[in-house]
Write an enzyme that holds these catalytic residues in place. Sequence first.
Site, PDB file in Angstrom:
ATOM      1  CD  GLU A 123      -2.693  -1.408   0.053  1.00 56.81           C
ATOM      2  OE1 GLU A 123      -3.337  -0.446  -0.400  1.00 56.81           O
ATOM      3  OE2 GLU A 123      -2.670  -2.538  -0.474  1.00 56.81           O
ATOM      4  NE  ARG A 161      15.204   8.806 -25.527  1.00 50.30           N
ATOM      5  CZ  ARG A 161      15.590   8.430 -26.736  1.00 50.30           C
ATOM      6  NH1 ARG A 161      15.912   7.192 -26.950  1.00 50.30           N
ATOM      7  NH2 ARG A 161      15.644   9.299 -27.712  1.00 50.30           N
ATOM      8  CG  ASP A 176      13.654  10.836 -30.801  1.00 57.62           C
ATOM      9  OD1 ASP A 176      13.619  10.398 -31.960  1.00 57.62           O
ATOM     10  OD2 ASP A 176      14.039  10.183 -29.823  1.00 57.62           O
TER      11      ASP A 176
HETATM   12  N1  4FN Z   1       1.693   3.042  -7.071  1.00 57.83           N
HETATM   13  C1  4FN Z   1      -3.748   6.027  -7.724  1.00 57.83           C
HETATM   14  C2  4FN Z   1      -4.432   6.197  -6.527  1.00 57.83           C
HETATM   15  C3  4FN Z   1      -4.113   5.421  -5.411  1.00 57.83           C
HETATM   16  C4  4FN Z   1      -3.111   4.438  -5.488  1.00 57.83           C
HETATM   17  C5  4FN Z   1      -2.441   4.270  -6.700  1.00 57.83           C
HETATM   18  C6  4FN Z   1      -1.362   3.254  -6.839  1.00 57.83           C
HETATM   19  C7  4FN Z   1       2.593   1.110  -5.917  1.00 57.83           C
HETATM   20  C8  4FN Z   1       3.079   1.324  -3.475  1.00 57.83           C
HETATM   21  C9  4FN Z   1       1.902   3.187  -4.634  1.00 57.83           C
HETATM   22  C10 4FN Z   1       1.427   4.541  -9.466  1.00 57.83           C
HETATM   23  C11 4FN Z   1       1.261   5.366 -10.568  1.00 57.83           C
HETATM   24  C12 4FN Z   1       2.248   6.204 -10.987  1.00 57.83           C
HETATM   25  C13 4FN Z   1       4.878   5.777  -8.682  1.00 57.83           C
HETATM   26  C14 4FN Z   1      -2.732   5.068  -7.798  1.00 57.83           C
HETATM   27  C15 4FN Z   1       3.619   5.465  -9.139  1.00 57.83           C
HETATM   28  C16 4FN Z   1       2.611   4.588  -8.725  1.00 57.83           C
HETATM   29  C17 4FN Z   1       3.420   6.258 -10.251  1.00 57.83           C
HETATM   30  C18 4FN Z   1       2.780   3.717  -7.518  1.00 57.83           C
HETATM   31  C19 4FN Z   1       2.732   0.381  -4.613  1.00 57.83           C
HETATM   32  C20 4FN Z   1       2.028   2.420  -3.345  1.00 57.83           C
HETATM   33  C21 4FN Z   1       1.618   2.272  -5.842  1.00 57.83           C
HETATM   34  C22 4FN Z   1      -5.026   7.986  -8.579  1.00 57.83           C
HETATM   35  C23 4FN Z   1      -2.822   7.502  -9.519  1.00 57.83           C
HETATM   36  C24 4FN Z   1      -4.721   6.018  -9.998  1.00 57.83           C
HETATM   37  C25 4FN Z   1       0.193   1.694  -5.717  1.00 57.83           C
HETATM   38  C26 4FN Z   1      -4.083   6.875  -8.944  1.00 57.83           C
HETATM   39  N2  4FN Z   1       4.536   7.009 -10.449  1.00 57.83           N
HETATM   40  N3  4FN Z   1      -0.829   2.713  -5.686  1.00 57.83           N
HETATM   41  O1  4FN Z   1      -0.961   2.923  -7.938  1.00 57.83           O
HETATM   42  O2  4FN Z   1       3.843   3.662  -6.927  1.00 57.83           O
HETATM   43  O3  4FN Z   1       5.388   6.714  -9.516  1.00 57.83           O
END
Ligand code: 4FN
Length: 263
Positions: A123, A161, A176
Amino acid sequence: MLRVRVISLFPEMFAALTESGITRRASEHALVEIEVLNPREFSEDKHQSVDDRPYGGGPGMVMRVEPLKKAVEAAQSSLALPREQVLRIYLSPQGRRLDKVGVNHLGSIAETKGLILICGRYEGVDERFLATEVDEEWSIGDYVLSGGELPAMVLLDALIRKLPTALGDEQSAEQDSFENGLLDCPHYTRPEKWSPHEGGSNETLVVPEVLLSGDHKRIADWRLQQSLVRTWLRRPDLIEALKARGEFSPELNEILQAGLQKN
Ligand code: 4FN
């Protein structure tokens, strides 16, 4: 030299960067140094636990502060840089959305600072780790993912890159799509005539004549026009962004209008 330490429970995933393509070449030529540290190796308890149940209840697990903090401290000393010369980034849905401006920004920071990229799982991480050990949060976009590893690799690929000499042909990076704020023009390679179905001579797809002309000025003009038309049709927001920056000149608009007439 881009100096990076990654904190991840799945270090093997980063082989995707270091073992293929131009990111591999950049590693081999010492343009980038990526070391991955696993928080599990820094867990003190006998089961090497890195996560625990969330206070307040609910589903899933939360990454514990202690193994993360120790991993970050190991990354910091492995960089052999003072704290102020390291930027600690947590990849997170709560972070600033990464775009080309953000990549350029982080790329220029990374010229003088080391980077520590922290990847969440489950989480996410205990908020107190973010409060005390992390400088910035960045996101690659709005979708649910299972971890921060792919976002960290997306960021690293974009940074690598852009390194001078990371690409075989130094010009291809700036040519690009997006380096001029536009989508790419269509690309073609051999054969000159190609049918999607064997013997389908009535539906032969041919390479645009201009690309075979050898007239470099005409080719460059055509490519720019194709880029403009495609961007206007598919990503009008990018045209608006150019206008907002005063980069959509009357000349570009003329080329676009002429291209829209043709199509
Ligand atoms: N994701 C959203 C809302 C609530 C939870 C998530 C989600 C991976 C550890 C974070 C996801 C997307 C882009 C890191 C997503 C990113 C992550 C990222 C990410 C496990 C907790 C989690 C509103 C964005 C859909 C899981 C929205 N860029 N939680 O994906 O780390 O960097």
